[in-house]
Design an enzyme around this catalytic site. Structure first.
Site, PDB file in Angstrom:
ATOM      1  N   CYS A   3       0.202  -4.971   3.104  1.00 58.72           N
ATOM      2  CA  CYS A   3       1.548  -4.427   2.926  1.00 58.72           C
ATOM      3  C   CYS A   3       1.487  -3.047   2.261  1.00 58.72           C
ATOM      4  O   CYS A   3       0.965  -2.114   2.858  1.00 58.72           O
ATOM      5  CB  CYS A   3       2.400  -5.419   2.137  1.00 58.72           C
ATOM      6  N   HIS A  19       1.613 -10.257   5.776  1.00 63.45           N
ATOM      7  CA  HIS A  19       0.880 -10.987   4.718  1.00 63.45           C
ATOM      8  C   HIS A  19       0.266 -12.263   5.279  1.00 63.45           C
ATOM      9  O   HIS A  19       0.892 -13.333   5.192  1.00 63.45           O
ATOM     10  CB  HIS A  19       1.850 -11.383   3.593  1.00 63.45           C
ATOM     11  N   GLU A  58      -1.921 -14.117   4.063  1.00 65.65           N
ATOM     12  CA  GLU A  58      -2.140 -15.105   2.985  1.00 65.65           C
ATOM     13  C   GLU A  58      -0.887 -15.938   2.715  1.00 65.65           C
ATOM     14  O   GLU A  58      -0.949 -16.996   2.084  1.00 65.65           O
ATOM     15  CB  GLU A  58      -2.610 -14.384   1.709  1.00 65.65           C
TER      16      GLU A  58
HETATM   17  N1  LIG Z   1       7.683  -0.990  -1.089  1.00 67.80           N
HETATM   18  C1  LIG Z   1       6.982  -1.100   0.132  1.00 67.80           C
HETATM   19  C2  LIG Z   1       5.964  -2.219   0.086  1.00 67.80           C
HETATM   20  C3  LIG Z   1       6.617  -3.563  -0.073  1.00 67.80           C
HETATM   21  C4  LIG Z   1       5.642  -4.685  -0.385  1.00 67.80           C
HETATM   22  O1  LIG Z   1       4.555  -4.488  -0.852  1.00 67.80           O
HETATM   23  N2  LIG Z   1       6.069  -5.922  -0.111  1.00 67.80           N
HETATM   24  C5  LIG Z   1       5.236  -7.052  -0.361  1.00 67.80           C
HETATM   25  C6  LIG Z   1       5.947  -8.294  -0.812  1.00 67.80           C
HETATM   26  C7  LIG Z   1       6.726  -8.099  -2.049  1.00 67.80           C
HETATM   27  C8  LIG Z   1       7.166  -9.380  -2.712  1.00 67.80           C
HETATM   28  O2  LIG Z   1       7.374 -10.391  -2.093  1.00 67.80           O
HETATM   29  O3  LIG Z   1       7.307  -9.328  -3.913  1.00 67.80           O
HETATM   30  C9  LIG Z   1       7.915  -1.292   1.288  1.00 67.80           C
HETATM   31  O4  LIG Z   1       9.031  -1.778   1.094  1.00 67.80           O
HETATM   32  O5  LIG Z   1       7.536  -0.960   2.413  1.00 67.80           O
END
Ligand SMILES: N[C@@H](CCC(=O)NCCCC(=O)O)C(=O)O
Length: 425
Positions: free
Chosen positions: A131, A251, A253
């Site tokens: 991500c 994701h 995982e």
């Molecule tokens: N801010 C960025 C990356 C967003 C991100 O890393 N999301 C992962 C899951 C977050 C969570 O469930 O807490 C974007 O919005 O592109």
């Protein structure tokens, strides 16, 4: 084998925490699925806290055998956009309102993570970006991001063609299609689940994404709106040999069936498994290279020469620091160090500055200073020329040097390993 022996031999994977507010104070966290998988496949997660100043202490986390960067806030757009955004003030406000926790930029985390990504690229250390981690990798290599997919990419799409990349009402249950590119690691990992259309359904928790993919990456999957959902560096992919540079926007995982730990597809854990395989192989390579000097036996004559050079440097350093003034120094005491320095050509400006600080330039200072000045002038000239180049030209140049760096580090590694085999025979 005791657990402390095991800890000493397992490779370390750096993961940077995310800051969150809990009961009126900040806490650092890393999602547990990442940690479980890293431990499960045989490495040790080492969490770097995102507290102010940590980016200056990253060398204290060495040896780094792998870096896994995962979720977090939006990356500061000034790190990848060199022009003003096309988004209006109203649009930016709406994005902030819709994605409040993402748009609160964390500059410390940006600095730490970009430094780590560049460190991995320079040293061929395995890197897995999930991500935001994939976004960091793309930016570290000169790529750019959509500041908001909804406002930039899918704005003009008809409703039925828009892809939902963030569904706050069905956060973990939401999935969308991605098409996997043939002959990529993702293809290999999900092969048994793929139909003719080459699609799988992935989760999605982001409102930003890759806009321009950095040149040396190959896409591995696309969403129906064209967004790149996974990419890797094909020149740096060989887990058995410790090579792995990859970014995934989804994701794996976290792709699990409702109220269960069971994964959506058998291929979901493969990215972690192959990443840790590369981390283990990288650690092995590093250990072999590190062992070379200890297995090198200096004969008596060489040992004496080494001692004379070391003494010469130590006298020079003392002189420079103003210590040991009482003793009368002879030029011949400093000569071996200076000659050694002269014979070691092509020092970088930083290395030369460091040596200068150590007082190693006492003799022949003028020729040394000339060389230093020449390097500084070259650097200035290069900066002036590159300052006038376009983003595309700079990306090309970057790609070229990345490739050259890769080839030279492969060759270096090969030669070091040949040396080791020769010593061991
Ligand atoms: N801010 C960025 C990356 C967003 C991100 O890393 N999301 C992962 C899951 C977050 C969570 O469930 O807490 C974007 O919005 O592109």
């Amino acid at each position: 084998m005791s657990s402390s022996d095991l800890a000493a031999i397992l490779p370390g994977v750096i993961i940077v925490s995310r800051r969150s507010l809990r009961k009126n104070k900040f806490v650092d966290f890393v999602g547990e699925y990442h940690l479980d998988l890293i431990v499960g496949y045989g490495a040790v997660p080492v969490i770097v806290p995102r507290v102010a100043g940590v980016h200056t202490l990253l060398h204290s986390f060495e040896p780094i055998h792998g870096v896994l960067l995962c979720e977090g806030e939006d990356i500061d757009p000034s790190l990848y956009e060199d022009e003003e955004t096309n988004l209006s003030k109203e649009e930016l406000e709406e994005i902030r309102r819709l994605h409040a926790s993402d748009t609160a930029i964390d500059k410390e985390k940006d600095t730490i993570e970009l430094a780590l990504a560049k460190h991995c690229l320079e040293r061929n250390i395995p890197y897995l970006g999930i991500c935001r981690g994939s976004q960091v990798l793309n930016v570290a290599c000169g790529g750019t991001l959509y500041q908001d997919i909804g406002k930039e990419l899918s704005k003009n799409f008809p409703q039925e063609k828009k892809v939902v990349h963030m569904d706050y009402d069905n956060y973990d249950g939401h999935r969308h299609d991605v098409k996997i590119v043939e002959d990529t690691p993702l293809h290999q990992w999900f092969e048994e689940s793929l139909q003719d259309n080459m699609e799988i359904r992935v989760n999605s928790y982001h409102h930003q994404g890759v806009k321009r993919l950095a040149q040396w990456f190959k896409p591995m999957a696309y969403a129906p709106d064209g967004l790149v959902e996974g990419f890797y560096d094909p020149d740096a992919y060989n887990p058995e040999e410790g090579k792995f540079i990859m970014g995934l926007q989804f994701h794996p995982e976290r792709m699990r069936k409702a109220n269960s730990d069971e994964f959506d597809y058998p291929g979901c854990t493969a990215a972690y498994k192959e990443f840790v395989k590369a981390v283990v192989a990288y650690q092995k390579k590093l250990n072999i290279i590190k062992r070379v000097p200890t297995s090198l036996k200096l004969d008596k004559e060489l040992e004496q020469k080494r001692n004379v050079i070391v003494r010469s440097f130590s006298l020079a350093r003392n002189l420079y620091e103003g210590g040991d003034n009482k003793r009368q120094l002879k030029e011949s005491d400093l000569k071996p160090g200076a000659e050694f320095l002269e014979s070691n050509i092509a020092l970088s400006v930083q290395q030369e500055n460091r040596l200068k600080q150590m007082g190693a330039t006492v003799r022949n200072a003028s020729s040394y200073m000339e060389r230093l000045k020449m390097n500084e002038e070259r650097e200035k000239l290069a900066r002036a020329v590159m300052g006038k180049m376009t983003i595309e030209q700079l990306s090309d140049l970057n790609l070229f040097y990345h490739m050259m760096g890769q080839i030279s580090s492969d060759m270096l590694e090969k030669k070091q390993l040949q040396n080791v085999s020769a010593i061991m025979l």
